[in-house]
Motif scaffolding. Sequence first.
Motif, mmCIF file in Angstrom:
data_model
loop_
_atom_site.group_PDB
_atom_site.id
_atom_site.type_symbol
_atom_site.label_atom_id
_atom_site.label_comp_id
_atom_site.label_asym_id
_atom_site.label_seq_id
_atom_site.Cartn_x
_atom_site.Cartn_y
_atom_site.Cartn_z
ATOM 1 N N UNK A 5 -23.559 -15.975 -13.303
ATOM 2 C CA UNK A 5 -24.918 -16.208 -13.793
ATOM 3 C C UNK A 5 -25.931 -15.372 -13.032
ATOM 4 N N UNK A 6 -25.724 -15.243 -11.728
ATOM 5 C CA UNK A 6 -26.609 -14.403 -10.920
ATOM 6 C C UNK A 6 -26.532 -12.952 -11.377
ATOM 7 N N UNK A 7 -25.336 -12.491 -11.694
ATOM 8 C CA UNK A 7 -25.162 -11.104 -12.127
ATOM 9 C C UNK A 7 -25.835 -10.882 -13.479
ATOM 10 N N UNK A 8 -25.651 -11.804 -14.404
ATOM 11 C CA UNK A 8 -26.294 -11.680 -15.717
ATOM 12 C C UNK A 8 -27.810 -11.721 -15.560
ATOM 13 N N UNK A 9 -28.305 -12.619 -14.745
ATOM 14 C CA UNK A 9 -29.741 -12.688 -14.480
ATOM 15 C C UNK A 9 -30.224 -11.390 -13.848
ATOM 16 N N UNK A 10 -29.416 -10.818 -12.956
ATOM 17 C CA UNK A 10 -29.759 -9.542 -12.330
ATOM 18 C C UNK A 10 -29.800 -8.394 -13.319
ATOM 19 N N UNK A 11 -28.895 -8.407 -14.301
ATOM 20 C CA UNK A 11 -28.924 -7.373 -15.337
ATOM 21 C C UNK A 11 -30.213 -7.453 -16.143
ATOM 22 N N UNK A 12 -30.601 -8.665 -16.483
ATOM 23 C CA UNK A 12 -31.864 -8.861 -17.204
ATOM 24 C C UNK A 12 -33.040 -8.408 -16.343
ATOM 25 N N UNK A 13 -33.016 -8.788 -15.076
ATOM 26 C CA UNK A 13 -34.099 -8.402 -14.156
ATOM 27 C C UNK A 13 -34.148 -6.891 -13.978
ATOM 28 N N UNK A 14 -33.002 -6.231 -13.925
ATOM 29 C CA UNK A 14 -32.967 -4.776 -13.789
ATOM 30 C C UNK A 14 -33.573 -4.074 -14.987
ATOM 31 N N UNK B 7 -30.830 -20.598 -16.275
ATOM 32 C CA UNK B 7 -31.763 -19.562 -16.690
ATOM 33 C C UNK B 7 -33.087 -20.199 -17.077
ATOM 34 N N UNK B 8 -34.114 -19.913 -16.284
ATOM 35 C CA UNK B 8 -35.459 -20.395 -16.573
ATOM 36 C C UNK B 8 -36.400 -19.199 -16.532
ATOM 37 N N UNK B 9 -37.568 -19.368 -17.096
ATOM 38 C CA UNK B 9 -38.570 -18.306 -17.054
ATOM 39 C C UNK B 9 -38.950 -18.019 -15.610
ATOM 40 N N UNK B 10 -39.097 -19.068 -14.826
ATOM 41 C CA UNK B 10 -39.449 -18.912 -13.423
ATOM 42 C C UNK B 10 -38.361 -18.135 -12.684
ATOM 43 N N UNK B 11 -37.109 -18.420 -12.946
ATOM 44 C CA UNK B 11 -36.006 -17.708 -12.309
ATOM 45 C C UNK B 11 -35.975 -16.243 -12.693
ATOM 46 N N UNK B 12 -36.221 -15.955 -13.966
ATOM 47 C CA UNK B 12 -36.246 -14.561 -14.413
ATOM 48 C C UNK B 12 -37.408 -13.812 -13.773
ATOM 49 N N UNK B 13 -38.563 -14.462 -13.651
ATOM 50 C CA UNK B 13 -39.718 -13.817 -13.011
ATOM 51 C C UNK B 13 -39.448 -13.511 -11.540
ATOM 52 N N UNK B 14 -38.884 -14.462 -10.829
ATOM 53 C CA UNK B 14 -38.585 -14.246 -9.407
ATOM 54 C C UNK B 14 -37.547 -13.143 -9.245
ATOM 55 N N UNK B 15 -36.513 -13.157 -10.077
ATOM 56 C CA UNK B 15 -35.489 -12.114 -10.003
ATOM 57 C C UNK B 15 -36.063 -10.748 -10.355
#
Length: 83
Positions: free
Chosen positions: A5-14, A58-66
Amino acid sequence: MGILSWIVLGLIAGVLAKWLLPGKDPGGFIITILLGVGGAFVGGWVGTQLGITSFNGFTVQGILVATLGAVLLLVIYRLLRKA
């Protein structure tokens, strides 16, 4: 959150970081995505240490921080590559 999940979130953040900071980066899109994964870990760690967020999915806040972590790493990477 699991490591996947961290990796997927990181891909989105990238992708979001590249969209926010367009330009030619040494290493291209793949390096930016990898910086996004690193930014997700850095942003998540700093966010939990400061009590800003906790990652339970996966939350909006998590995506923003990432994404902020990814942008920070991308800026540092660009500064180091110029030197």
